[in-house]
Design an enzyme around this catalytic site. Structure first.
Site, PDB file in Angstrom:
ATOM      1  N   LYS A  14       0.834  -1.219   0.000  1.00 37.71           N
ATOM      2  CA  LYS A  14       0.000   0.000   0.000  1.00 37.71           C
ATOM      3  C   LYS A  14       0.866   1.266   0.000  1.00 37.71           C
ATOM      4  O   LYS A  14       0.601   2.194  -0.757  1.00 37.71           O
ATOM      5  CB  LYS A  14      -0.935   0.019   1.223  1.00 37.71           C
ATOM      6  CG  LYS A  14      -1.861  -1.189   1.305  1.00 37.71           C
ATOM      7  CD  LYS A  14      -2.832  -1.083   2.476  1.00 37.71           C
ATOM      8  CE  LYS A  14      -2.192  -1.107   3.843  1.00 37.71           C
ATOM      9  NZ  LYS A  14      -1.605  -2.411   4.244  1.00 37.71           N
ATOM     10  N   ARG A  89      -9.569   0.554   9.056  1.00 37.24           N
ATOM     11  CA  ARG A  89      -9.140  -0.796   9.407  1.00 37.24           C
ATOM     12  C   ARG A  89     -10.188  -1.530  10.227  1.00 37.24           C
ATOM     13  O   ARG A  89      -9.970  -2.693  10.592  1.00 37.24           O
ATOM     14  CB  ARG A  89      -7.853  -0.712  10.226  1.00 37.24           C
ATOM     15  CG  ARG A  89      -6.597  -1.145   9.488  1.00 37.24           C
ATOM     16  CD  ARG A  89      -5.425  -0.919  10.422  1.00 37.24           C
ATOM     17  NE  ARG A  89      -4.272  -1.676  10.093  1.00 37.24           N
ATOM     18  CZ  ARG A  89      -3.243  -1.210   9.372  1.00 37.24           C
ATOM     19  NH1 ARG A  89      -3.280  -0.013   8.861  1.00 37.24           N
ATOM     20  NH2 ARG A  89      -2.196  -1.968   9.160  1.00 37.24           N
ATOM     21  N   ARG A 128      11.410  -6.656   4.434  1.00 37.06           N
ATOM     22  CA  ARG A 128      11.302  -5.237   4.751  1.00 37.06           C
ATOM     23  C   ARG A 128      11.981  -4.924   6.090  1.00 37.06           C
ATOM     24  O   ARG A 128      12.527  -3.850   6.280  1.00 37.06           O
ATOM     25  CB  ARG A 128       9.820  -4.827   4.781  1.00 37.06           C
ATOM     26  CG  ARG A 128       9.601  -3.330   4.884  1.00 37.06           C
ATOM     27  CD  ARG A 128       8.156  -2.949   4.621  1.00 37.06           C
ATOM     28  NE  ARG A 128       7.323  -3.108   5.789  1.00 37.06           N
ATOM     29  CZ  ARG A 128       6.011  -2.897   5.808  1.00 37.06           C
ATOM     30  NH1 ARG A 128       5.377  -2.565   4.705  1.00 37.06           N
ATOM     31  NH2 ARG A 128       5.310  -3.047   6.914  1.00 37.06           N
ATOM     32  N   ARG A 134      11.593  -0.941  11.345  1.00 40.39           N
ATOM     33  CA  ARG A 134      10.334  -1.051  12.091  1.00 40.39           C
ATOM     34  C   ARG A 134      10.362  -2.276  12.991  1.00 40.39           C
ATOM     35  O   ARG A 134      10.499  -3.399  12.522  1.00 40.39           O
ATOM     36  CB  ARG A 134       9.154  -1.152  11.109  1.00 40.39           C
ATOM     37  CG  ARG A 134       8.731   0.183  10.558  1.00 40.39           C
ATOM     38  CD  ARG A 134       7.625   0.043   9.540  1.00 40.39           C
ATOM     39  NE  ARG A 134       6.445  -0.661  10.032  1.00 40.39           N
ATOM     40  CZ  ARG A 134       5.310  -0.746   9.336  1.00 40.39           C
ATOM     41  NH1 ARG A 134       5.206  -0.166   8.164  1.00 40.39           N
ATOM     42  NH2 ARG A 134       4.293  -1.414   9.848  1.00 40.39           N
ATOM     43  N   ARG A 146      -0.333  -9.252  13.392  1.00 41.42           N
ATOM     44  CA  ARG A 146      -0.888  -8.255  12.465  1.00 41.42           C
ATOM     45  C   ARG A 146      -1.719  -8.927  11.376  1.00 41.42           C
ATOM     46  O   ARG A 146      -2.757  -8.401  10.975  1.00 41.42           O
ATOM     47  CB  ARG A 146       0.244  -7.429  11.843  1.00 41.42           C
ATOM     48  CG  ARG A 146       0.793  -6.386  12.814  1.00 41.42           C
ATOM     49  CD  ARG A 146       2.199  -5.973  12.488  1.00 41.42           C
ATOM     50  NE  ARG A 146       2.335  -5.278  11.232  1.00 41.42           N
ATOM     51  CZ  ARG A 146       3.475  -5.232  10.527  1.00 41.42           C
ATOM     52  NH1 ARG A 146       4.558  -5.837  10.972  1.00 41.42           N
ATOM     53  NH2 ARG A 146       3.513  -4.564   9.411  1.00 41.42           N
TER      54      ARG A 146
END
Ligand code: ADP
Length: 191
Positions: A14, A89, A128, A134, A146
């Protein structure tokens, strides 16, 4: 105004695709994840609160998230349209967004949903983690949480837009350019 919801599970692309869409169409990009992270960096009260949820892979409570999103949208009065990324969400967030936009004589034109298999998501998030810095990408347990939260609380948001005839699934696997091409075609087909 052309307001778009870019939807999809963690790691669907996204953020990456939003950057392309902003360049091409001139949207204002509103990513709740990015706004939370910049608050964490600035050590604000909101950031300190959000961090306690984000580091566990849980959602930040609706009330806080909705207020923050509305404030951010209000700060961009001249926008030609928004890409909402990572929001809504939950179904409550989707309802709040409809009401908020309605109050301004606007609406969501469409939800574009990036479809990516779960195995591919795990691989992408692990990759990532090497560069994102992160903490929520670095821990496989948090990644799983998640994905679970997405399946339980966020996936039902698609129904909200399906019932309004605004949902479009877009294949999220392929090169970044291919996926951008699919999203652009989908956007041009809206309205
Ligand atoms: P990703 O899509 O990779 O999970 P995001 O940057 O969109 O990354 O979100 C990171 C975290 O920020 C989420 O796991 C959640 O804790 C929090 N968050 C982001 N957007 C929302 C939202 N709309 N409602 C509640 N929490 C959110």
């Amino acid at each position: 105004m052309q307001n778009i919801v870019l939807f999809g599970p963690p790691g669907a692309g996204k953020g990456t695709q939003s950057a392309f869409l902003v360049d091409h169409f001139g949207f204002v990009h509103l990513s709740t994840g990015d706004i939370f992270r910049s608050n964490i960096k600035g050590d604000t009260e909101l950031g300190r609160l959000a961090k306690t949820y984000m580091e566990k892979g849980q959602l930040v409570p609706d009330e806080v998230t909705i207020r923050m999103l509305e404030d951010s949208a209000n700060a961009h009065q001249g926008a030609i349209g928004f890409i909402f990324d990572g929001f809504p969400r939950t179904t409550a967030q989707a309802e709040a967004l409809d009401q908020f936009l309605e109050g301004k004589g606007q609406s969501i034109l469409g939800m574009l949903a990036l479809e990516v298999p779960e195995e591919e998501l795990r691989t992408r998030l692990a990759k990532r983690a090497e560069t994102s810095g992160r903490a929520d990408d670095a821990d496989p347990k948090v990644i799983q949480k998640r994905i679970d939260v997405y399946n339980e609380e966020t996936a039902p948001v698609a129904k909200h837009y399906q019932s309004q005839g605004k949902y479009k699934g877009v294949q999220g696997v392929g090169s970044m350019e291919e996926i951008f091409g699919r999203l652009s075609a989908a956007i041009e087909g809206l309205s």
